[in-house]
Design an enzyme around this catalytic site. Sequence first.
Site, mmCIF file in Angstrom:
data_model
loop_
_atom_site.group_PDB
_atom_site.id
_atom_site.type_symbol
_atom_site.label_atom_id
_atom_site.label_comp_id
_atom_site.label_asym_id
_atom_site.label_seq_id
_atom_site.Cartn_x
_atom_site.Cartn_y
_atom_site.Cartn_z
ATOM 1 N N ARG A 6 35.066 -10.382 -16.555
ATOM 2 C CA ARG A 6 34.275 -9.866 -15.431
ATOM 3 C C ARG A 6 34.677 -10.521 -14.105
ATOM 4 N NH1 ARG A 6 28.136 -10.718 -13.989
ATOM 5 N NH2 ARG A 6 27.758 -8.905 -12.649
ATOM 6 N N HIS A 15 35.652 -8.636 -10.646
ATOM 7 C CA HIS A 15 35.001 -8.897 -9.363
ATOM 8 C C HIS A 15 36.000 -9.409 -8.329
ATOM 9 C CE1 HIS A 15 30.422 -8.881 -10.295
ATOM 10 N NE2 HIS A 15 31.056 -8.038 -11.064
ATOM 11 N N ASP A 64 42.843 -11.707 -5.197
ATOM 12 C CA ASP A 64 43.342 -12.801 -4.358
ATOM 13 C C ASP A 64 42.583 -14.105 -4.591
ATOM 14 O OD1 ASP A 64 40.899 -12.201 -3.287
ATOM 15 O OD2 ASP A 64 41.549 -12.354 -1.197
ATOM 16 N N ASN A 77 26.686 -11.533 -8.040
ATOM 17 C CA ASN A 77 27.266 -12.678 -8.752
ATOM 18 C C ASN A 77 26.417 -13.090 -9.945
ATOM 19 O OD1 ASN A 77 25.030 -14.184 -8.077
ATOM 20 N ND2 ASN A 77 26.165 -15.888 -7.265
ATOM 21 N N HIS A 133 32.333 -3.378 -21.362
ATOM 22 C CA HIS A 133 30.907 -3.586 -21.620
ATOM 23 C C HIS A 133 30.580 -3.574 -23.110
ATOM 24 C CE1 HIS A 133 29.448 -2.494 -17.268
ATOM 25 N NE2 HIS A 133 30.144 -3.613 -17.340
ATOM 26 N N ASP A 185 35.698 -3.925 -28.442
ATOM 27 C CA ASP A 185 36.153 -2.817 -29.289
ATOM 28 C C ASP A 185 35.531 -1.494 -28.822
ATOM 29 O OD1 ASP A 185 33.515 -2.976 -30.034
ATOM 30 O OD2 ASP A 185 33.901 -3.730 -32.041
HETATM 31 C C1 HEM Z 1 32.042 0.844 -13.990
HETATM 32 C C2 HEM Z 1 31.369 0.109 -13.121
HETATM 33 C C3 HEM Z 1 30.713 -1.188 -13.521
HETATM 34 C C4 HEM Z 1 29.421 -1.519 -13.303
HETATM 35 C C5 HEM Z 1 28.375 -0.675 -12.595
HETATM 36 C C6 HEM Z 1 29.216 -2.824 -13.897
HETATM 37 C C7 HEM Z 1 28.016 -3.521 -13.869
HETATM 38 C C8 HEM Z 1 27.746 -4.661 -14.602
HETATM 39 C C9 HEM Z 1 26.473 -5.337 -14.638
HETATM 40 C C10 HEM Z 1 25.230 -4.920 -13.850
HETATM 41 C C11 HEM Z 1 26.582 -6.388 -15.498
HETATM 42 C C12 HEM Z 1 25.489 -7.370 -15.911
HETATM 43 C C13 HEM Z 1 25.144 -8.335 -14.795
HETATM 44 C C14 HEM Z 1 23.891 -9.097 -15.151
HETATM 45 O O1 HEM Z 1 22.808 -8.541 -14.994
HETATM 46 O O2 HEM Z 1 24.002 -10.240 -15.621
HETATM 47 C C15 HEM Z 1 27.929 -6.372 -16.011
HETATM 48 C C16 HEM Z 1 28.438 -7.268 -16.926
HETATM 49 C C17 HEM Z 1 29.746 -7.280 -17.351
HETATM 50 N N1 HEM Z 1 30.761 -6.475 -16.869
HETATM 51 FE FE1 HEM Z 1 30.559 -4.850 -15.710
HETATM 52 N N2 HEM Z 1 30.382 -3.252 -14.453
HETATM 53 C C18 HEM Z 1 31.331 -2.289 -14.248
HETATM 54 C C19 HEM Z 1 32.660 -2.362 -14.610
HETATM 55 C C20 HEM Z 1 33.226 -3.414 -15.273
HETATM 56 C C21 HEM Z 1 34.642 -3.605 -15.474
HETATM 57 C C22 HEM Z 1 35.736 -2.696 -14.901
HETATM 58 C C23 HEM Z 1 34.795 -4.728 -16.204
HETATM 59 C C24 HEM Z 1 36.066 -5.401 -16.671
HETATM 60 C C25 HEM Z 1 37.173 -4.759 -16.940
HETATM 61 C C26 HEM Z 1 33.464 -5.229 -16.481
HETATM 62 C C27 HEM Z 1 33.172 -6.323 -17.279
HETATM 63 C C28 HEM Z 1 31.912 -6.828 -17.517
HETATM 64 C C29 HEM Z 1 31.629 -7.877 -18.481
HETATM 65 C C30 HEM Z 1 32.636 -8.498 -19.443
HETATM 66 C C31 HEM Z 1 30.259 -8.179 -18.373
HETATM 67 C C32 HEM Z 1 29.498 -9.266 -19.138
HETATM 68 C C33 HEM Z 1 29.661 -10.582 -18.404
HETATM 69 C C34 HEM Z 1 29.078 -11.813 -19.078
HETATM 70 O O3 HEM Z 1 28.564 -11.729 -20.201
HETATM 71 O O4 HEM Z 1 29.172 -12.896 -18.484
HETATM 72 N N3 HEM Z 1 32.549 -4.430 -15.873
HETATM 73 N N4 HEM Z 1 28.629 -5.324 -15.426
HETATM 74 C C1 LIG Z 2 24.660 -16.714 -7.232
HETATM 75 O O1 LIG Z 2 24.004 -16.517 -6.015
HETATM 76 C C2 LIG Z 2 22.759 -17.173 -5.903
HETATM 77 C C3 LIG Z 2 22.169 -16.788 -4.563
HETATM 78 O O2 LIG Z 2 22.185 -15.391 -4.388
HETATM 79 C C4 LIG Z 2 22.962 -18.685 -6.065
HETATM 80 O O3 LIG Z 2 21.722 -19.347 -6.021
HETATM 81 C C5 LIG Z 2 23.682 -18.983 -7.386
HETATM 82 O O4 LIG Z 2 24.000 -20.348 -7.487
HETATM 83 C C6 LIG Z 2 24.962 -18.162 -7.504
HETATM 84 N N1 LIG Z 2 25.559 -18.342 -8.826
HETATM 85 C C7 LIG Z 2 26.826 -18.729 -9.016
HETATM 86 C C8 LIG Z 2 27.296 -18.772 -10.417
HETATM 87 O O5 LIG Z 2 27.570 -19.016 -8.120
#
Ligand code: HEM
Ligand SMILES: *[C@@H]1O[C@H](CO)[C@@H](O)[C@H](O)[C@H]1NC(C)=O
Length: 321
Positions: free
Chosen positions: A56, A60, A68, A88, A188, A249
């Site tokens: 992720r 981002h 970059d 974030n 996801h 998967d």
């Molecule tokens: C298609 C548009 C996408 C949206 C709207 C989206 C949105 C999100 C959101 C909202 C979360 C959870 C954040 C949280 O509440 O903690 C998430 C998690 C994640 N996203 Fe996406 N995402 C997108 C595309 C992608 C892409 C392109 C990748 C990588 C190729 C990706 C990889 C991940 C991964 C691996 C997680 C889990 C992260 C963790 O467990 O630390 N996402 N995403």
């Molecule tokens: C994410 O942003 C919040 C403020 O919006 C900050 O308090 C937090 O430390 C940040 N988390 C990371 C992993 O940098």
Amino acid sequence: MVFLLMALMMNMIGSSSSSLNVGFYGSTCPSVEAIVRKTVNTAIAQNRGIGAGLIRLHFHDCFVRGCDGSVLLDSTPGNTAEKDSPPNLSLRGFEVIDQAKAMIEAKCPQTVSCSDILAFAARDSAAILSGGGISYSVPSGRRDGTVSNQNEALLNLPPPTLDVQQLQSSFSSKGLSLDEMVTLSGAHSIGVSHCSSFSNRLYSFNSTYPQDPSMDRGFAAFLKTKCPYGGNDAETTVPLDVVSPNRLDVRYYKNLRNHKGLFTSDQSLWSDPSTAYMVKDYANNRAGWAAKFGAAMVRMGSIQVLTGNHGEIRMNCMMVN
Ligand code: HEM
Ligand SMILES: *[C@@H]1O[C@H](CO)[C@@H](O)[C@H](O)[C@H]1NC(C)=O
Ligand SMILES: *[C@@H]1O[C@H](CO)[C@@H](O)[C@H](O)[C@H]1NC(C)=O
């Protein structure tokens, strides 16, 4: 005319990968990819969630100012960085990049960019979490940027409430196709989400439906136990793929067919006929999806990269030189 121009511009963004090369550090730091792989292996052995975090982080990074390393920069007095922007929430894995960077600096000082280390780490995470099913070479030679701005994260990262048309436009603004958007969404199938990213689907969805009718009722009931109404617990997380949360998967696509996608953006890939056929195909084509995922990661990893004399080789990934 406008369309043609846009297609041309997208083509230019897409073809910037030609300035990156597989084995870029072959003579200047031959052990770099082995060092990153070892660091990622160790981190994932301790906590599999870190692999999801690293994949992720790369996404981002690439969607904001190109790949970059801007996502890795800390805020400074007077500047709030991307990592302190609302999207974030739950970004993780920073310490793995810092560990790898420290070892690499000791071996080959001021040679390898933080953005390349992140691209390698995301690839290694995908390989491990897919049990070897996903394997691809990472073209490298990226250089690090010097700017990281929280507002740009908000503007460039797609929120989970988007529908297919909006997702397509977000990805096409980065030179990625509808097909690549669906392929990359397969990420996801690992990792976790906080309640705030999907609770709109569970409570007072709209004036007709209390909850999102495109979500399986049993799944919604389960999510409600995790994320109660009015609860503002910022800590609770739910797996993005409840069936196999630690395996990268095609289960993600099977879940969508069963109306068990977590976000509106996920489930819309099945609701919308322009992408439903891809979901159907990927759900039954593990190897086909794995190959396309690797190719799409390479394309994502080439978005607006800095090469040559542009940018810098950051010495510490958290701050500009
Ligand atoms: C298609 C548009 C996408 C949206 C709207 C989206 C949105 C999100 C959101 C909202 C979360 C959870 C954040 C949280 O509440 O903690 C998430 C998690 C994640 N996203 Fe996406 N995402 C997108 C595309 C992608 C892409 C392109 C990748 C990588 C190729 C990706 C990889 C991940 C991964 C691996 C997680 C889990 C992260 C963790 O467990 O630390 N996402 N995403
Ligand atoms: C994410 O942003 C919040 C403020 O919006 C900050 O308090 C937090 O430390 C940040 N988390 C990371 C992993 O940098
Ligand atoms: C409520 O949501 C459903 C499903 O997305 C949709 O079909 C319907 O038009 C919406 N109704 C209102 C009043 O917004």
